[in-house]
Design an enzyme around this catalytic site. Structure first.
Site, PDB file in Angstrom:
ATOM      1  N   GLU A  41       0.816  -1.211   0.000  1.00  0.00           N
ATOM      2  CA  GLU A  41       0.000   0.000   0.000  1.00  0.00           C
ATOM      3  C   GLU A  41       0.854   1.267   0.000  1.00  0.00           C
ATOM      4  O   GLU A  41       0.525   2.242  -0.668  1.00  0.00           O
ATOM      5  CB  GLU A  41      -0.958   0.004   1.189  1.00  0.00           C
ATOM      6  CG  GLU A  41      -2.032  -1.085   1.139  1.00  0.00           C
ATOM      7  CD  GLU A  41      -2.956  -0.942  -0.068  1.00  0.00           C
ATOM      8  OE1 GLU A  41      -2.977   0.133  -0.686  1.00  0.00           O
ATOM      9  OE2 GLU A  41      -3.650  -1.919  -0.385  1.00  0.00           O
ATOM     10  N   TYR A 124      -6.427   6.661   3.746  1.00  0.00           N
ATOM     11  CA  TYR A 124      -6.587   5.563   2.806  1.00  0.00           C
ATOM     12  C   TYR A 124      -5.837   4.308   3.276  1.00  0.00           C
ATOM     13  O   TYR A 124      -6.402   3.219   3.380  1.00  0.00           O
ATOM     14  CB  TYR A 124      -6.119   5.940   1.383  1.00  0.00           C
ATOM     15  CG  TYR A 124      -5.892   4.700   0.571  1.00  0.00           C
ATOM     16  CD1 TYR A 124      -6.987   3.997   0.076  1.00  0.00           C
ATOM     17  CD2 TYR A 124      -4.630   4.151   0.400  1.00  0.00           C
ATOM     18  CE1 TYR A 124      -6.821   2.794  -0.601  1.00  0.00           C
ATOM     19  CE2 TYR A 124      -4.448   2.958  -0.266  1.00  0.00           C
ATOM     20  CZ  TYR A 124      -5.537   2.288  -0.768  1.00  0.00           C
ATOM     21  OH  TYR A 124      -5.372   1.099  -1.406  1.00  0.00           O
ATOM     22  N   ASP A 142      -9.936   5.552  -2.209  1.00  0.00           N
ATOM     23  CA  ASP A 142      -8.789   6.066  -2.945  1.00  0.00           C
ATOM     24  C   ASP A 142      -9.313   6.834  -4.160  1.00  0.00           C
ATOM     25  O   ASP A 142     -10.514   7.031  -4.313  1.00  0.00           O
ATOM     26  CB  ASP A 142      -7.853   4.928  -3.357  1.00  0.00           C
ATOM     27  CG  ASP A 142      -8.429   4.123  -4.509  1.00  0.00           C
ATOM     28  OD1 ASP A 142      -9.669   4.101  -4.641  1.00  0.00           O
ATOM     29  OD2 ASP A 142      -7.662   3.543  -5.274  1.00  0.00           O
TER      30      ASP A 142
END
Length: 295
Positions: A41, A124, A142
DNA sequence: TATCCGTGGTA
DNA sequence: TTACCAAGGAT
């Protein structure tokens, strides 16, 4: 999955589409650790999948746990980041690994608040880890999800500027009640935004939501709001910082100031860029006006 | 809130 | 070729 509520029908449609069309990405494989998900991520923040793939594989093979990364010198971490861009992310991820060791016994926490308190992890990423690594139920928002919601639900051509609280609430409305279904819906929304509901030329003919899409029903109106400003790169401090970092990444020993001066003509801008890197902790100044990646 | 922060692919 | 833009975060 209960798809009787109209808003939740979108989740069902997109989740079914995902089952057929999702890319097989290694951080989505069963049994992947929360650490591996977290690393993916961070790397995927503003960096495309195909550039992340080889670096992610190398990192997880080399540093399979937070402890493994935490004990590494920052210079090694920055070098291994390579040309992914925004090297501050590498520094933050290194700090994050150390925080995991210090504050969480080397484990990745599953609570959003605990994740938000870690370096480099924002709204996020915290929810992405909680949902994709642990299967908990949270909205994951996102740029892909915001664009999809703007079109399918709000009937606008593009998402406006991010409004975190409102965006989270809007996506929450779309999520199934069951956590596993909600997690599948979130990754499916993101995948649809990445592959079909794209920014420039959406492939609406292949979209599972075509018949329900508010933007289609409204006649595909053009984006109304002020066009998002695209940041310049050529000639900016960011370009100079990148050139300076490239020299230091490739160096095997501290480099003299002259080696850095060679990368950019404008001395004022060069000094400003170097000062910024020193301030960010991405570069260390050593005795004799020499420079190196941080130890 | 607007701006800053890398790099490279694509149309 | 230029411009857009790509799983954001920090300030």
């Amino acid at each position: 999955m209960d798809s009787s509520v109209p808003e939740r029908r979108l989740a069902a449609l997109v989740s079914d589409w995902y089952a057929e069309h999702a890319r097989e990405l290694p951080w989505r494989a069963p049994g992947v650790s929360a650490w591996a998900v977290l690393v993916s991520e961070i790397m995927l923040q503003q960096t495309p999948v195909h550039r992340v793939l080889p670096v992610w594989r190398e990192w997880l093979a080399r540093w399979p746990t937070p402890q493994d990364l935490a004990v590494e010198p920052a210079a090694e971490v920055i070098r291994a980041w390579g040309r992914l861009g925004y090297p501050r992310r590498a520094l933050r991820l290194h700090e994050c690994a150390k925080a995991l060791v210090d504050r969480h016994a080397g484990e990745v926490p599953r609570e959003v608040d605990a994740l938000l308190a870690l370096p480099g992890i924002g709204s996020y990423t915290a929810r992405a880890v909680a949902v994709f690594a642990y299967g908990d139920r949270h909205p994951v928002v996102d740029t892909n999800v915001r664009r999809f919601v703007a079109r399918a639900v709000t009937a606008l051509g593009d998402a406006g500027p991010p409004r975190t609280v409102a965006d989270l609430a809007a996506v929450e409305e779309l999520l199934p009640a069951d956590a596993a279904d909600a997690a599948r819906a979130s990754i499916a929304f993101m995948e649809l935004g990445a592959l079909i509901c794209t920014a420039r030329a959406p492939r609406c003919a292949d979209c599972p939501v075509y018949a329900e899409c508010g933007w289609q029903r409204a006649g595909r109106p053009a984006a109304t709001g002020p066009a998002r400003k695209v940041q310049k790169f050529a000639g900016t401090d960011r370009q100079v910082r990148g050139l300076l970092m490239a020299v230091l990444r490739e160096a095997t020993a501290p480099v003299p100031r002259a080696a850095l001066d060679a990368v950019w003509q404008d001395g004022t801008q060069r000094d400003r860029a170097l000062a910024g890197l020193l301030d960010d902790g991405l570069v260390h100044r050593l005795a004799g006006d020499r420079y190196a990646l941080p130890t």
